[in-house]
Design a protein around this motif. Structure first.
Motif, mmCIF file in Angstrom:
data_model
loop_
_atom_site.group_PDB
_atom_site.id
_atom_site.type_symbol
_atom_site.label_atom_id
_atom_site.label_comp_id
_atom_site.label_asym_id
_atom_site.label_seq_id
_atom_site.Cartn_x
_atom_site.Cartn_y
_atom_site.Cartn_z
ATOM 1 N N UNK A 253 49.447 -150.964 85.814
ATOM 2 C CA UNK A 253 50.606 -150.418 86.870
ATOM 3 C C UNK A 253 51.927 -150.259 86.108
ATOM 4 N N UNK A 254 52.101 -150.971 85.365
ATOM 5 C CA UNK A 254 53.451 -151.234 84.434
ATOM 6 C C UNK A 254 53.330 -149.733 83.371
ATOM 7 N N UNK A 255 52.341 -149.726 82.842
ATOM 8 C CA UNK A 255 52.015 -148.669 81.876
ATOM 9 C C UNK A 255 52.044 -147.261 82.523
ATOM 10 N N UNK A 256 51.640 -147.217 83.876
ATOM 11 C CA UNK A 256 51.540 -145.852 84.424
ATOM 12 C C UNK A 256 53.265 -145.628 84.901
ATOM 13 N N UNK A 257 53.845 -146.614 85.188
ATOM 14 C CA UNK A 257 55.308 -146.256 85.544
ATOM 15 C C UNK A 257 56.225 -145.971 84.171
ATOM 16 N N UNK A 258 55.731 -146.305 83.156
ATOM 17 C CA UNK A 258 56.472 -145.910 81.776
ATOM 18 C C UNK A 258 55.721 -145.093 80.918
ATOM 19 N N UNK A 259 54.666 -144.332 81.339
ATOM 20 C CA UNK A 259 53.759 -143.332 80.618
ATOM 21 C C UNK A 259 53.401 -144.068 79.370
ATOM 22 N N UNK A 260 52.772 -145.079 79.541
ATOM 23 C CA UNK A 260 52.356 -145.881 78.498
ATOM 24 C C UNK A 260 50.865 -146.336 78.741
ATOM 25 N N UNK A 261 50.158 -146.313 77.699
ATOM 26 C CA UNK A 261 48.834 -147.105 77.547
ATOM 27 C C UNK A 261 48.633 -148.203 76.951
ATOM 28 N N UNK A 262 48.306 -149.397 77.629
ATOM 29 C CA UNK A 262 48.241 -150.599 77.139
ATOM 30 C C UNK A 262 46.620 -150.883 76.608
ATOM 31 N N UNK A 263 46.567 -151.149 75.325
ATOM 32 C CA UNK A 263 45.064 -151.898 74.853
ATOM 33 C C UNK A 263 45.323 -153.453 74.839
ATOM 34 N N UNK A 264 44.219 -154.236 75.325
ATOM 35 C CA UNK A 264 44.315 -155.729 75.372
ATOM 36 C C UNK A 264 43.513 -156.090 74.467
ATOM 37 N N UNK A 265 43.998 -157.334 73.890
ATOM 38 C CA UNK A 265 43.043 -157.985 72.880
ATOM 39 C C UNK A 265 42.208 -158.748 73.673
ATOM 40 N N UNK A 266 41.545 -159.684 72.760
ATOM 41 C CA UNK A 266 40.526 -160.824 73.485
ATOM 42 C C UNK A 266 41.499 -162.161 73.864
ATOM 43 N N UNK A 267 41.189 -162.656 75.329
ATOM 44 C CA UNK A 267 41.958 -163.740 75.910
ATOM 45 C C UNK A 267 41.664 -164.822 74.790
ATOM 46 N N UNK A 268 42.494 -165.750 74.813
ATOM 47 C CA UNK A 268 42.661 -167.105 73.841
ATOM 48 C C UNK A 268 43.065 -168.023 74.885
ATOM 49 N N UNK A 269 42.357 -169.306 74.918
ATOM 50 C CA UNK A 269 42.658 -170.571 75.428
ATOM 51 C C UNK A 269 43.809 -171.109 74.848
ATOM 52 N N UNK A 270 44.976 -171.150 75.462
ATOM 53 C CA UNK A 270 45.877 -171.841 74.896
ATOM 54 C C UNK A 270 45.858 -173.605 74.860
ATOM 55 N N UNK A 271 45.587 -173.797 75.960
ATOM 56 C CA UNK A 271 45.434 -175.311 76.194
ATOM 57 C C UNK A 271 44.688 -175.430 77.765
ATOM 58 N N UNK A 272 43.901 -176.537 77.733
ATOM 59 C CA UNK A 272 43.275 -177.288 79.028
ATOM 60 C C UNK A 272 43.722 -178.347 79.352
ATOM 61 N N UNK A 273 44.185 -178.659 80.588
ATOM 62 C CA UNK A 273 44.549 -179.776 81.013
ATOM 63 C C UNK A 273 45.827 -180.279 80.219
ATOM 64 N N UNK A 274 46.815 -179.470 79.825
ATOM 65 C CA UNK A 274 48.061 -179.851 79.252
ATOM 66 C C UNK A 274 49.261 -179.699 80.082
ATOM 67 N N UNK A 275 49.962 -180.438 79.733
ATOM 68 C CA UNK A 275 51.448 -180.391 80.224
ATOM 69 C C UNK A 275 52.144 -179.008 79.785
#
Length: 331
Positions: A253-275
């Motif tokens: 939706x952001x890309x449509x409004x700014x005439x941009x196409x975003x490609x996305x990388x693979x999701x990465x787990x930053x942390x599990x059960x962390x503060x």
């Protein structure tokens, strides 16, 4: 003279709505930044028609509609919002709104809606109450985020068959040391699981951070009718699914409004059960100074809290500001 009151906390949105009003409609146009301001102007007789946003500070659109009913104010209301969930549409109609138009507002659709409800007088140009021309680019980011947030909320609502509570998005250019302040709705003792996903467009790059509080997992499992034990693997899958829905829909939706196409990388787990503080400490070198957009989603009737944070590099702002410049220009 027939009067129209445009109520939205975004000056960009107020100006867009005013520019989309039919040029052959003989009306006076007034503006309000939130529901309380709108009620004061309605009480003064400014607003035979109220064009009302939903997500606002002080008094939101739902509360404003309820107050109009309670005070028996004589005005017709058309909601113009980025929250496109079917239940949002249904709720505002039950509160008395005569119609619902999704953001960004389209001039032809607005005209058709006015004609449908016999509101068009079909005469001269409107007289518009002056609105400050000194627009802040930050307001542009907030407005396009509001629209993207609404689409992502609708996507989530349809998949989970729930009503998603949408906030007012928070947009700031911050240092990494300030990032923890954006998470003030998460208690310092709360444990979280977070997923990060990089994205890239022409001249724009950044990372999306999806954070789900550990206290949310039991209710998410109940909503999804998970019958087996909710172990760490299932919890991680829940966060990954939420991240996929929210990040993908928001970026599109952001890309449509700014005439941009975003490609996305693979999701990465930053942390599990962390503060939250530990999460930031582990990744502070990566983020440094950034344009940060925060959206805190909640599910009505459930103890579910999910933060989506979009972090754009400082260099990306040159391209993005240029893409958004049209929102600040007059016709």
């Amino acid at each position: 003279m027939f009067s129209v009151l445009v109520c939205d906390d975004s000056s960009v949105a107020r100006k867009q709505v005013a520019k989309c009003l039919p040029q052959d409609w003989h009306v006076s146009v007034h503006f309000a930044k939130h529901g309380r301001e709108a009620l004061n102007q309605l009480d003064q007789g400014k607003g035979d028609l109220l064009l009302l946003d939903l997500n606002m500070p002080i008094l939101d659109g739902y509360e404003t509609l309820q107050a109009i009913n309670d005070l028996n104010l004589n005005t017709k209301v058309i909601v113009i919002s980025g929250d496109i969930q079917p239940e949002a549409n249904e709720r505002v109609r039950k509160l008395g709104a005569i119609d619902f138009i999704k953001k960004p507002v389209n001039g032809e659709i607005l005209r058709e809606t006015l004609v449908k409800h016999n509101l068009m007088a079909g005469e001269e140009n409107q007289e518009i109450e002056p609105e400050s021309l000194d627009q802040d680019i930050r307001d542009c980011y907030q407005e396009i985020t509001n629209i993207a947030m609404g689409r992502a909320g609708d996507h989530l609502a349809r998949i989970m068959d729930v009503f998603v509570k949408l906030p007012i998005p928070n947009v700031n250019l911050i240092e990494v040391s300030e990032l923890h302040m954006m998470l003030s709705d998460i208690e310092t003792h709360e444990r979280v699981t977070a997923v990060c996903q990089g994205f890239l467009g022409a001249g724009v790059s950044g990372e999306a951070l999806c954070i789900l509080s550990d206290s949310s997992f039991s209710d998410v499992a109940r909503i999804l009718k998970v019958t087996e034990e909710v172990d760490d693997q299932i919890q991680l899958e829940m966060v990954m699914d939420a991240a996929s829905i929210l990040i993908g829909t928001c970026l599109t939706a952001l890309g449509e409004q700014m005439d941009l196409h975003f490609s996305q990388g693979h999701p990465v787990v930053l942390g599990q059960h962390q503060s939250v503080n530990d999460l930031i400490a582990l990744n502070k070198v990566k983020w440094r100074r950034t344009l940060a957009i925060e959206i805190s989603y909640g599910l009505e009737g459930y103890n579910v809290h999910c933060d989506l944070i979009l972090l754009f590099t400082e260099e990306s702002m040159t391209t993005m500001n240029s893409k958004l410049a049209h929102l600040l220009e007059d016709d």
